[in-house]
Design an enzyme around this catalytic site. Structure first.
Site, PDB file in Angstrom:
ATOM      1  N   GLU A  62       0.833  -1.205   0.000  1.00 58.60           N
ATOM      2  CA  GLU A  62       0.000   0.000   0.000  1.00 58.60           C
ATOM      3  C   GLU A  62       0.868   1.255   0.000  1.00 58.60           C
ATOM      4  OE1 GLU A  62      -3.783   1.738   2.504  1.00 58.60           O
ATOM      5  OE2 GLU A  62      -1.890   1.384   3.572  1.00 58.60           O
ATOM      6  N   TRP A  84      -8.261  -2.135  -0.161  1.00 54.62           N
ATOM      7  CA  TRP A  84      -9.064  -1.035  -0.708  1.00 54.62           C
ATOM      8  C   TRP A  84     -10.210  -1.539  -1.601  1.00 54.62           C
ATOM      9  CZ3 TRP A  84      -9.061   4.221   0.080  1.00 54.62           C
ATOM     10  CH2 TRP A  84      -8.010   4.742   0.846  1.00 54.62           C
ATOM     11  N   TYR A 148      -4.695   9.454  -1.688  1.00 56.39           N
ATOM     12  CA  TYR A 148      -3.361   9.769  -1.164  1.00 56.39           C
ATOM     13  C   TYR A 148      -2.263   9.957  -2.206  1.00 56.39           C
ATOM     14  CZ  TYR A 148      -5.491   8.327   3.247  1.00 56.39           C
ATOM     15  OH  TYR A 148      -6.315   8.215   4.330  1.00 56.39           O
ATOM     16  N   ARG A 181       9.402  23.184   7.599  1.00 52.56           N
ATOM     17  CA  ARG A 181       8.364  23.083   6.574  1.00 52.56           C
ATOM     18  C   ARG A 181       8.416  21.756   5.815  1.00 52.56           C
ATOM     19  NH1 ARG A 181       9.078  29.235   4.026  1.00 52.56           N
ATOM     20  NH2 ARG A 181       8.863  30.331   6.038  1.00 52.56           N
ATOM     21  N   CYS A 200      -7.814   9.849   5.788  1.00 50.22           N
ATOM     22  CA  CYS A 200      -7.828   9.764   7.254  1.00 50.22           C
ATOM     23  C   CYS A 200      -6.491  10.250   7.810  1.00 50.22           C
ATOM     24  CB  CYS A 200      -8.104   8.330   7.702  1.00 50.22           C
ATOM     25  SG  CYS A 200      -9.753   7.750   7.282  1.00 50.22           S
ATOM     26  N   ARG A 220      -6.848  12.503  11.102  1.00 52.16           N
ATOM     27  CA  ARG A 220      -8.111  13.098  11.539  1.00 52.16           C
ATOM     28  C   ARG A 220      -9.066  12.066  12.118  1.00 52.16           C
ATOM     29  NH1 ARG A 220     -12.394  11.696   8.467  1.00 52.16           N
ATOM     30  NH2 ARG A 220     -11.912  10.797   6.431  1.00 52.16           N
ATOM     31  N   SER A 221      -8.966  10.815  11.593  1.00 56.72           N
ATOM     32  CA  SER A 221      -9.889   9.762  11.975  1.00 56.72           C
ATOM     33  C   SER A 221      -9.140   8.445  11.983  1.00 56.72           C
ATOM     34  CB  SER A 221     -11.051   9.706  10.968  1.00 56.72           C
ATOM     35  OG  SER A 221     -11.898   8.595  11.211  1.00 56.72           O
ATOM     36  N   ASP A 223      -9.527   4.306  12.761  1.00 60.36           N
ATOM     37  CA  ASP A 223     -10.150   3.029  13.113  1.00 60.36           C
ATOM     38  C   ASP A 223      -9.094   2.274  13.920  1.00 60.36           C
ATOM     39  OD1 ASP A 223     -10.953   0.364  13.190  1.00 60.36           O
ATOM     40  OD2 ASP A 223     -11.518   0.258  11.086  1.00 60.36           O
TER      41      ASP A 223
END
Length: 318
Positions: A62, A84, A148, A181, A200, A220-221, A223
């Site tokens: 991945e 996916w 992504y 940066r 995510c 952000r999220s 599982d």
């Protein structure tokens, strides 16, 4: 501070003890907390969880898919990676081209209805075979939108130019290591509607000090049972690869989570995992003959001395 796999298991415990019950996009339901950080010292070993088996080849293939800037699941299927599939499959079954049995809410129904699961597996097998063998079908239904890899390697500007964020950040690390940066963002608000799943793991930043490279991810999220163990290993591998190209040692991987959640149909699996003891971390070996991150293939990586507890299966929420 609790670090490494203990930090991950503590996250699981904190969610079970203090998580808020919440509805979610998948209608599965979660227990969730907001704002959590874990730290993994990559010098202590490669952070594949040992309280359950995490399939490294799926993690690595991945990541290579992201690095290539690819957004079509054909590459993943060619490497026996099915993580996916559901998002692409959902696009097909909702199209006018699909003529098979009704597949609505297949993620949950396939876990609850044996007869439906048989139909679902048959249709998924047909779908995968068509992706692998039919170029037109793969082009139409294999793409996941501007996910992504597209953002990492080919971010489109308002002037219709292209920014290769990943290549640029590697050059910055080599030539201006003290910069603050060293950032790659996958969250492109304009492209969110064109993604099968909004990112995510939304942005990551590198930090160079004392000839070591560290990475912090903002997710952000998360599982926590199914996804987060993959994310930990993936960004650890990315840090190793970039450190290798830039002639640096690896430092820390810092994992910062926004909404960290356990799905309600994963509770039993998490409790099983928490009953297990932590084992020694494995070691990552990289083919030193290759230098550029963009040249690596799956065969260039090896995980040594990985002796985890068995896999714990759980349904994915789509």
């Amino acid at each position: 501070m609790v670090t490494g796999e203990r930090a991950y298991l503590q996250l699981c415990k904190d969610i079970l003890a203090n998580g808020s019950g919440r509805n979610d996009r998948t209608n599965t339901g979660t227990y969730s907390i907001f704002g959590y950080q874990m730290r993994f010292n990559l010098k202590e070993g490669f952070p594949l969880l040992t309280t359950k088996r995490v399939p490294f080849k799926l993690v690595a293939s991945e990541l290579l898919w992201f690095i290539k800037g690819d957004t079509n699941i054909r590459y993943l299927l060619e490497n026996n990676n099915n993580i996916w599939n559901e998002w692409a499959f959902e696009k097909w079954i909702k199209s006018k081209d699909y003529t098979g049995p009704e597949m609505n809410n297949f993620g949950i129904r396939s876990q609850q209805d044996e007869a439906f699961n048989k139909q679902y597996q048959e249709q998924m097998t047909i779908f995968k075979e068509k992706i692998l063998t039919d170029n037109i079908f793969a082009e139409k239904y294999g793409h996941l939108g501007d996910v992504y890899g597209k953002q990492w390697r080919n971010w489109k500007t308002s002037q219709n130019n292209s920014i290769d964020q990943l290549k640029n950040v590697i050059e910055q690390i080599k030539h201006n290591p003290n910069s603050r940066r060293h950032i790659v963002s996958a969250w492109n608000p304009e492209d969110i509607p064109n993604m099968a799943l909004p990112p995510c793991h939304t942005m990551f930043q590198f930090y160079v000090a004392d000839n070591t490279l560290s990475c912090q991810l903002y997710q952000r999220s998360g599982d926590v049972f199914l996804g987060v163990p993959f994310n930990i290993a993936s960004y650890a591998l990315l840090t190793h690869l970039i450190a290798h190209e830039c002639g640096l040692e690896v430092g820390d991987f810092v994992h910062t989570l926004g909404d960290a959640h356990i799905y309600k149909n994963h509770i039993e699996q998490v409790q099983t995992q928490l009953e297990r003891d932590i084992r020694s971390l494995p070691t990552l070996k990289i083919n030193k003959e290759k230098q550029s991150i963009f040249d690596f293939e799956l065969s260039d990586f090896e995980i040594v001395d990985y002796n985890p507890h068995p896999t714990i299966k759980a349904p994915i929420a789509v």
